[in-house]
Design an enzyme around this catalytic site. Structure first.
Site, short mmCIF file in Angstrom:
data_model
loop_
_atom_site.label_atom_id
_atom_site.label_comp_id
_atom_site.label_asym_id
_atom_site.label_seq_id
_atom_site.Cartn_x
_atom_site.Cartn_y
_atom_site.Cartn_z
N LEU A 63 6.78 2.99 1.36
CA LEU A 63 7.63 1.81 1.54
C LEU A 63 8.76 2.07 2.55
CD1 LEU A 63 7.90 0.69 -2.21
CD2 LEU A 63 6.13 0.13 -0.52
N HIS A 64 9.07 1.03 3.31
CA HIS A 64 10.16 1.08 4.28
C HIS A 64 11.05 -0.15 4.10
CE1 HIS A 64 7.74 -1.87 6.37
NE2 HIS A 64 6.74 -1.02 6.45
N LYS A 89 8.88 -2.80 11.79
CA LYS A 89 8.70 -1.68 10.84
C LYS A 89 7.28 -1.71 10.31
CE LYS A 89 13.32 -0.71 9.81
NZ LYS A 89 14.03 0.50 9.48
N ILE A 134 10.94 -7.21 9.67
CA ILE A 134 12.12 -6.34 9.78
C ILE A 134 11.85 -5.35 10.91
CG2 ILE A 134 13.63 -4.69 8.57
CD1 ILE A 134 13.76 -7.48 7.35
N GLY A 157 11.15 -2.91 5.50
CA GLY A 157 10.44 -4.20 5.44
C GLY A 157 10.02 -4.51 4.01
N HIS A 158 9.42 -3.51 3.32
CA HIS A 158 9.04 -3.71 1.92
C HIS A 158 10.28 -3.96 1.07
CE1 HIS A 158 5.68 -0.95 3.33
NE2 HIS A 158 5.01 -2.00 2.89
N MET A 198 0.86 -1.19 0.00
CA MET A 198 0.00 0.00 0.00
C MET A 198 0.89 1.24 0.00
SD MET A 198 -3.48 -0.84 1.94
CE MET A 198 -2.95 -0.56 3.62
N GLN A 233 -10.37 -2.24 1.96
CA GLN A 233 -9.95 -3.00 3.14
C GLN A 233 -9.93 -2.13 4.40
OE1 GLN A 233 -5.93 -4.00 1.38
NE2 GLN A 233 -5.23 -3.68 3.47
O1 PAF Z 1 -0.26 -5.73 3.49
C1 PAF Z 1 -0.67 -4.79 2.78
O2 PAF Z 1 0.00 -3.76 2.61
C2 PAF Z 1 -2.03 -4.91 2.11
O3 PAF Z 1 -2.95 -5.53 2.95
C3 PAF Z 1 -1.97 -5.59 0.73
C4 PAF Z 1 -1.53 -7.03 0.83
C5 PAF Z 1 -1.01 -4.84 -0.17
C6 PAF Z 1 -3.35 -5.55 0.08
O4 PAF Z 1 -3.81 -4.26 -0.09
#
Ligand code: PAF
Length: 281
Positions: free
Chosen positions: A33-34, A184, A176, A36-37, A30, A61
Site C-alpha cells: 500500500l502507498h 503513485k 494521487i 494512493g491506497h 493487492m 488477473q
Molecule cells: O486495483 C487493484 O489493485 C486490483 O485490480 C483489485 C481491484 C484489488 C482486484 O484484485
C-alpha cells in the site's frame, strides 16, 4: 484493527457489524500500500462505520508473462498503513482460501473490456471482476472504493455493479501523484533511478494535452498526436497506447463533444505504467 486470513472470520465480523446497524466500506487492494491506497481507506473511513481492506495479490488477473511472482508484498507495512488510515479489518487470504482448485464459475464482461488494457491483457478483467464479486459477497459492503488511475477497471466495475444489480455504491477516488507528477503505483518500485526520472513523461504529456484542450482543440487525433510526440522525446519510453475515449463506454471518439477519458499506457524500460485524465466539456 484485526488481520484476518479466512473468509469465515471476515463473514463473522460482517454479520456482527450488520446486526449492529453499522455501514461497511470495502477497499479492495493487492497490497504494498502507498499514499494512493491510504487516500481510499481514509475516504472509506470518513463515509462508513467500519472499513474492510482486502490485501490479496489475485493470481487470476495476471497473464502468463506478467509479474505475479515478483509482485511486491509487505503485510506488516500494509497493516500499519491501513490501521492509521482507519481500517477495522485487513483481509489477507491465501489464493487457496479464495479459489477452489476446481472452480468453474467466473465473472466476465465484454465490449468495455475489449479495448485499452483489456485488449492487451487477455483474461485480466475476468480475473478482476471475479475477485471483486467474491470480495463483495464476503464483505457485503455498502460502498466500495477504487482509484481513478485504473480508469478502465473503475468503468468495468461500475458496469458490472449495474448489470448484476449489486446493491453497492462504487466510489472513484482521484489519482494521487508524486511531487513530480508521477501517479503513485506499487509498480513504481520496479523502476531504476533513471527510469523513475523518465516516467514523469506520462503526466507531463497529459498535462500538455489538457492545456491544448483548454485552448478549444476538439480533434481527438490532434490530442493523440501531441501526447505521442511528447512521449517519443523520452528515449526510455515506448508507447503501448494513447487514446481518447468516451468516459462511460470507453469507445474511441474522433470529435470531443462530451466528457472524454484520455488514457495512456507506456513502457518505461520493461515496466508498463498507466495514467489518464478526464476532460469534461
Ligand atoms: O486495483 C487493484 O489493485 C486490483 O485490480 C483489485 C481491484 C484489488 C482486484 O484484485
Amino acid at each position: 484493527m484485526e488481520i484476518l486470513h479466512s473468509i469465515s472470520d471476515v463473514k463473522k465480523y460482517v454479520k456482527r457489524f450488520k446486526s449492529e446497524g453499522l455501514t461497511i466500506g470495502l477497499v479492495p487492494t493487492m497490497g504494498y500500500l502507498h499514499e494512493g491506497h491510504k487516500s481510499l481507506i481514509e475516504k472509506a473511513s470518513s463515509e462508513n462505520d467500519r472499513v474492510i481492506v482486502s490485501d490479496f495479490v489475485n493470481p487470476i488477473q495476471f497473464g502468463p508473462n506478467e509479474d505475479l511472482d515478483v509482485y511486491p508484498r509487505d503485510l506488516e507495512h500494509d497493516a500499519k498503513l491501513s490501521e492509521s488510515a482507519g481500517a477495522s479489518i485487513l483481509f489477507n487470504p491465501e489464493p487457496s482460501e479464495m479459489y477452489f482448485d476446481d472452480a468453474v464459475t467466473f465473472v466476465n464482461s465484454s465490449e468495455i473490456t475489449d479495448v485499452l488494457c483489456g485488449a492487451r491483457r487477455p483474461g485480466h478483467f475476468r480475473g478482476v471482476c471475479t475477485v471483486v464479486t467474491k470480495l463483495f459477497n464476503i464483505a457485503c459492503p455498502d460502498k466500495a472504493y477504487f482509484g481513478e488511475k485504473d480508469a478502465q477497471q473503475l468503468a468495468v466495475i461500475k458496469r458490472m455493479v449495474r448489470d448484476l444489480n449489486f446493491d453497492i455504491e462504487i466510489v472513484g477516488c482521484p489519482i494521487i501523484r508524486e511531487e513530480d507528477g508521477l501517479a503513485k503505483s506499487s509498480r513504481n518500485t520496479y523502476l531504476s533511478p533513471e527510469e523513475r526520472k523518465a516516467a514523469t513523461v506520462l503526466s507531463r504529456s497529459l498535462n500538455n494535452a489538457r492545456e491544448i484542450l483548454k485552448t478549444g482543440e476538439r480533434d481527438a487525433d490532434k490530442i493523440i498526436k501531441a501526447i505521442t510526440l511528447d512521449i517519443e522525446k523520452e528515449p526510455l519510453a515506448k508507447i503501448d497506447y494513447v487514446e481518447v475515449v468516451d468516459s462511460l463506454s470507453l469507445k474511441s471518439v474522433s470529435k470531443i463533444e462530451k466528457s472524454v477519458l484520455i488514457p495512456i499506457a507506456v513502457y518505461i524500460g520493461k515496466i508498463r505504467l498507466i495514467d489518464n485524465f478526464t476532460f469534461n466539456i
